[in-house]
Scaffold this active site. Structure first.
Site, mmCIF file in Angstrom:
data_model
loop_
_atom_site.group_PDB
_atom_site.id
_atom_site.type_symbol
_atom_site.label_atom_id
_atom_site.label_comp_id
_atom_site.label_asym_id
_atom_site.label_seq_id
_atom_site.Cartn_x
_atom_site.Cartn_y
_atom_site.Cartn_z
ATOM 1 N N ASN A 83 38.008 1.064 27.952
ATOM 2 C CA ASN A 83 36.851 0.715 27.141
ATOM 3 C C ASN A 83 35.648 1.416 27.765
ATOM 4 O O ASN A 83 35.446 1.360 28.979
ATOM 5 C CB ASN A 83 36.641 -0.802 27.141
ATOM 6 N N HIS A 96 37.696 1.170 35.093
ATOM 7 C CA HIS A 96 39.039 0.596 35.245
ATOM 8 C C HIS A 96 39.864 0.952 34.025
ATOM 9 O O HIS A 96 39.339 1.069 32.919
ATOM 10 C CB HIS A 96 38.970 -0.927 35.404
HETATM 11 P P1 5GP Z 1 36.561 -4.432 30.034
HETATM 12 O O1 5GP Z 1 36.199 -5.457 28.982
HETATM 13 O O2 5GP Z 1 35.351 -4.093 30.890
HETATM 14 O O3 5GP Z 1 37.278 -3.228 29.513
HETATM 15 O O4 5GP Z 1 37.641 -5.123 30.961
HETATM 16 C C1 5GP Z 1 37.326 -6.069 31.924
HETATM 17 C C2 5GP Z 1 38.591 -6.861 32.153
HETATM 18 O O5 5GP Z 1 38.461 -7.552 33.368
HETATM 19 C C3 5GP Z 1 38.878 -7.900 31.066
HETATM 20 O O6 5GP Z 1 40.133 -7.628 30.451
HETATM 21 C C4 5GP Z 1 38.873 -9.225 31.824
HETATM 22 O O7 5GP Z 1 39.881 -10.112 31.360
HETATM 23 C C5 5GP Z 1 39.112 -8.788 33.251
HETATM 24 N N1 5GP Z 1 38.512 -9.669 34.228
HETATM 25 C C6 5GP Z 1 37.238 -10.156 34.223
HETATM 26 N N2 5GP Z 1 37.029 -10.939 35.292
HETATM 27 C C7 5GP Z 1 38.194 -10.954 35.996
HETATM 28 C C8 5GP Z 1 38.591 -11.602 37.210
HETATM 29 O O8 5GP Z 1 37.847 -12.334 37.851
HETATM 30 N N3 5GP Z 1 39.872 -11.373 37.619
HETATM 31 C C9 5GP Z 1 40.735 -10.568 36.933
HETATM 32 N N4 5GP Z 1 41.963 -10.416 37.439
HETATM 33 N N5 5GP Z 1 40.393 -9.948 35.785
HETATM 34 C C10 5GP Z 1 39.134 -10.139 35.327
#
Ligand code: 5GP
Length: 112
Positions: A83, A96
């Protein structure tokens, strides 16, 4: 120095998170809110790159290492998703890759 991201805090052990794979420059954790039977995040240890466009321009070999780690943790065929930007769903601005695998079927996300 920017504030440590949530992923940096997990890497440091400040908050819980299961590290399932690690190299010198990259680590992988289980996503806290899985969207597929296998949903892992592959993350560079440095938080200097906000998204995949910055990473590709700044350190393509690190991006390649992330792909290698993704292949290793997926355990078979997989989708790799970055994303990129808030309006595309990015919530953590420490680059990520989402690794999605297991029971996805053969249908592509695009046009699904
Ligand atoms: P984005 O929305 O930025 O592409 O992805 C961020 C991801 O990080 C999301 O899928 C969310 O579920 C994950 N995430 C957010 N906080 C945490 C956390 O504290 N631990 C883990 N393992 N994943 C997290």
């Amino acid at each position: 120095m920017s504030e440590p991201s949530i992923f940096t805090r997990i890497l440091r052990g400040d908050i819980p998170g299961e590290i399932v794979a690690e190299t010198e420059r990259v680590f992988a954790i289980k996503d806290i809110s899985p969207q597929a039977p296998v949903h892992l995040l592959v993350i560079p240890k440095t938080q200097e790159y906000r998204d995949v466009t910055e990473l590709a321009a700044g350190d393509p070999s690190l991006l390649a290492e992330m792909v290698e780690v993704a292949k290793g943790v997926a355990g078979g065929d997989f989708r790799l998703l970055f994303n990129t930007g808030a309006s595309a769903g990015q919530t953590v601005f420490h680059v990520h890759a989402h690794v999605l695998a297991g029971g996805l079927g053969e249908k592509s996300l695009v046009g699904a």
